[in-house]
Design a protein around this motif. Structure first.
Motif, PDB file in Angstrom:
ATOM      1  N   PHE A 136       0.849  -1.184   0.000  1.00  0.00           N
ATOM      2  CA  PHE A 136       0.000   0.000   0.000  1.00  0.00           C
ATOM      3  C   PHE A 136       0.889   1.239   0.000  1.00  0.00           C
ATOM      4  O   PHE A 136       1.943   1.238   0.622  1.00  0.00           O
ATOM      5  CB  PHE A 136      -0.870   0.046   1.268  1.00  0.00           C
ATOM      6  N   THR A 163      -8.376   0.371  -1.784  1.00  0.00           N
ATOM      7  CA  THR A 163      -7.551  -0.472  -0.917  1.00  0.00           C
ATOM      8  C   THR A 163      -7.624  -0.071   0.551  1.00  0.00           C
ATOM      9  O   THR A 163      -6.924  -0.640   1.384  1.00  0.00           O
ATOM     10  CB  THR A 163      -6.081  -0.427  -1.364  1.00  0.00           C
ATOM     11  N   ALA A 203      -8.515  -2.897   3.063  1.00  0.00           N
ATOM     12  CA  ALA A 203      -7.425  -3.877   3.148  1.00  0.00           C
ATOM     13  C   ALA A 203      -6.252  -3.304   3.953  1.00  0.00           C
ATOM     14  O   ALA A 203      -5.642  -4.019   4.751  1.00  0.00           O
ATOM     15  CB  ALA A 203      -6.969  -4.288   1.757  1.00  0.00           C
TER      16      ALA A 203
END
Length: 111
Positions: A55, A74, A77
């Motif tokens: 990330f 994202t 997550a």
């Protein structure tokens, strides 16, 4: 002409708060955040143990914690991954429901 503004719906904001927020993030992200001051923002990433980027996000100190500006696709997550690493750190993690990220572009030069 005036500057143009718009909300970036493709971005989300996560919050990391608590007494150990700075130490927690310092041990996880790619940027040295020990010296990042209130009002600054830095670009950082969370990597796998092998060094691959999982990330990337912008990180900014605010109040007693940090805001992470990340890709909306994202965000959950990333929040889950940070929760896995939390262990016994005295922090709270969460998503900011009402924190739209906006952009502003300067007006075009007048001719």
């Amino acid at each position: 002409m005036t500057a143009m503004r718009g909300v970036l719906s493709s971005r989300s904001v996560l919050r990391v708060e608590g007494d150990e927020a700075r130490a927690f993030l310092q041990g996880l992200v790619t940027h040295d955040i020990l010296h990042v001051a209130e009002g600054d923002a830095v670009f950082a990433a969370l990597l796998t143990p092998q060094g691959k980027v999982l990330f990337d996000f912008f990180l900014a100190p605010q109040g007693g914690g940090f805001l992470l500006d990340c890709d909306a696709a994202t965000a959950l997550a990333l929040l889950k991954r940070l929760t896995l690493y939390r262990l016994r750190a005295k922090i709270t993690l969460g998503a900011e429901a009402e924190s739209p990220i906006s952009r502003s572009t300067p007006p075009p030069p007048s001719s």
